[in-house]
Design a protein around this motif. Structure first.
Motif, mmCIF file in Angstrom:
data_model
loop_
_atom_site.group_PDB
_atom_site.id
_atom_site.type_symbol
_atom_site.label_atom_id
_atom_site.label_comp_id
_atom_site.label_asym_id
_atom_site.label_seq_id
_atom_site.Cartn_x
_atom_site.Cartn_y
_atom_site.Cartn_z
ATOM 1 N N LEU A 155 -0.519 -5.405 9.632
ATOM 2 C CA LEU A 155 0.228 -4.723 8.564
ATOM 3 C C LEU A 155 1.440 -5.709 8.878
ATOM 4 N N ILE A 156 1.954 -6.558 9.589
ATOM 5 C CA ILE A 156 2.632 -7.147 10.352
ATOM 6 C C ILE A 156 2.630 -7.830 9.265
ATOM 7 N N ASP A 172 -5.617 -5.659 16.193
ATOM 8 C CA ASP A 172 -5.637 -5.948 14.560
ATOM 9 C C ASP A 172 -5.106 -5.781 13.377
ATOM 10 N N ARG A 173 -5.084 -4.620 13.929
ATOM 11 C CA ARG A 173 -4.345 -3.401 12.303
ATOM 12 C C ARG A 173 -2.983 -3.292 11.928
ATOM 13 N N ILE A 174 -2.342 -3.774 13.246
ATOM 14 C CA ILE A 174 -0.916 -3.768 13.107
ATOM 15 C C ILE A 174 -0.998 -5.248 13.140
ATOM 16 N N SER A 190 3.416 -7.103 5.686
ATOM 17 C CA SER A 190 5.386 -6.135 4.935
ATOM 18 C C SER A 190 5.584 -7.899 5.085
ATOM 19 N N THR A 191 5.161 -8.903 6.472
ATOM 20 C CA THR A 191 5.959 -9.869 6.011
ATOM 21 C C THR A 191 5.809 -10.520 5.131
ATOM 22 N N LEU A 192 5.001 -10.895 4.024
ATOM 23 C CA LEU A 192 4.425 -11.326 2.825
ATOM 24 C C LEU A 192 5.569 -10.514 1.815
ATOM 25 N N ILE A 246 6.297 -3.940 14.837
ATOM 26 C CA ILE A 246 6.574 -4.408 15.970
ATOM 27 C C ILE A 246 7.491 -3.415 16.971
ATOM 28 N N TRP A 247 7.621 -2.448 16.535
ATOM 29 C CA TRP A 247 8.150 -1.614 17.837
ATOM 30 C C TRP A 247 6.530 -1.009 18.713
ATOM 31 N N ALA A 248 4.714 -1.010 17.443
ATOM 32 C CA ALA A 248 3.914 -0.558 17.902
ATOM 33 C C ALA A 248 2.967 -1.216 18.408
#
Length: 151
Positions: A20-21, A15-17, A24-26, A77-79
Motif C-alpha cells: 500500500l505504501i 507485506d500488505r503495508i 500511494s507513493t506511485l 509509515i506510522w503503521a
C-alpha cells in the motif's frame, strides 16, 4: 473442541503495508508530475486554460489525489513502527482514504468519457468514442422501453 485462533502478529501485516505504501507513493509521483506538466500553454506566467471549467476539475482532482495519497503514505509509515494496535488503527484509516482517492480517479475517468471530444486527432477520438458507445449500450439495455402514449 474448536481450534484456537492465532493471535495476529506484525509480520502478517508488513507485506500488505509495504504494498500500500508503494501504491500511494506511485499516486503521489504521478500527481506531482502532472502538476508540472499542466495541459495547455503558459502566456506571461499564467495558464491559458485558467478560465476553463475542465482545467479547474483537473486541478481539483490533482490536488485531491496528491493530498489524499500523502496522508495515506504518512499513516502507513506510522503503521510500520511495529506496534500492533497502531497498525490496526492505521489500516482502518489508510485503506478508506486510499480507496477514496482511487475511486475518485476512476469516477473522473468515467465522467470524462461522457464529454464530447473536439480533438482533431483520430486516435484520441477513437479512444473516447468506443468506450462511450459501450457505456451507452449498457445503459440502454438496463432502461425499459416505453411505449408512446396516445393522446
Amino acid at each position: 473442541m474448536a481450534p484456537a485462533k492465532e493471535t495476529p502478529k506484525m509480520e502478517q501485516y508488513k507485506d500488505r503495508i509495504d504494498t500500500l505504501i508503494v501504491v500511494s507513493t506511485l499516486i503521489i509521483t504521478a500527481s506531482f508530475a502532472a502538476g508540472f506538466t499542466i495541459p495547455g500553454d503558459v502566456d506571461q506566467g499564467t495558464a491559458v486554460n485558467l478560465k476553463r471549467h475542465m482545467f479547474h476539475l483537473f486541478i481539483f482532482s490533482l490536488t485531491f489525489s496528491l493530498y489524499g495519497s500523502i496522508g495515506t503514505t504518512i499513516i502507513l509509515i506510522w503503521a510500520r513502527l511495529g506496534d500492533l494496535h497502531l497498525t490496526y488503527y492505521a489500516m482502518n484509516y489508510a485503506m478508506p482514504l486510499l480507496g477514496m482517492v482511487l475511486a475518485f480517479m476512476i469516477l473522473l475517468l468515467y465522467f470524462l468519457l461522457w464529454l464530447p471530444s473536439t480533438s482533431t486527432s483520430s486516435f484520441v477520438r477513437y479512444i473516447s468514442y468506443y468506450p462511450f458507445l459501450i457505456l451507452a449500450s449498457l445503459i440502454e439495455e438496463d432502461t425499459p422501453q416505453q411505449k408512446p402514449s396516445r393522446v
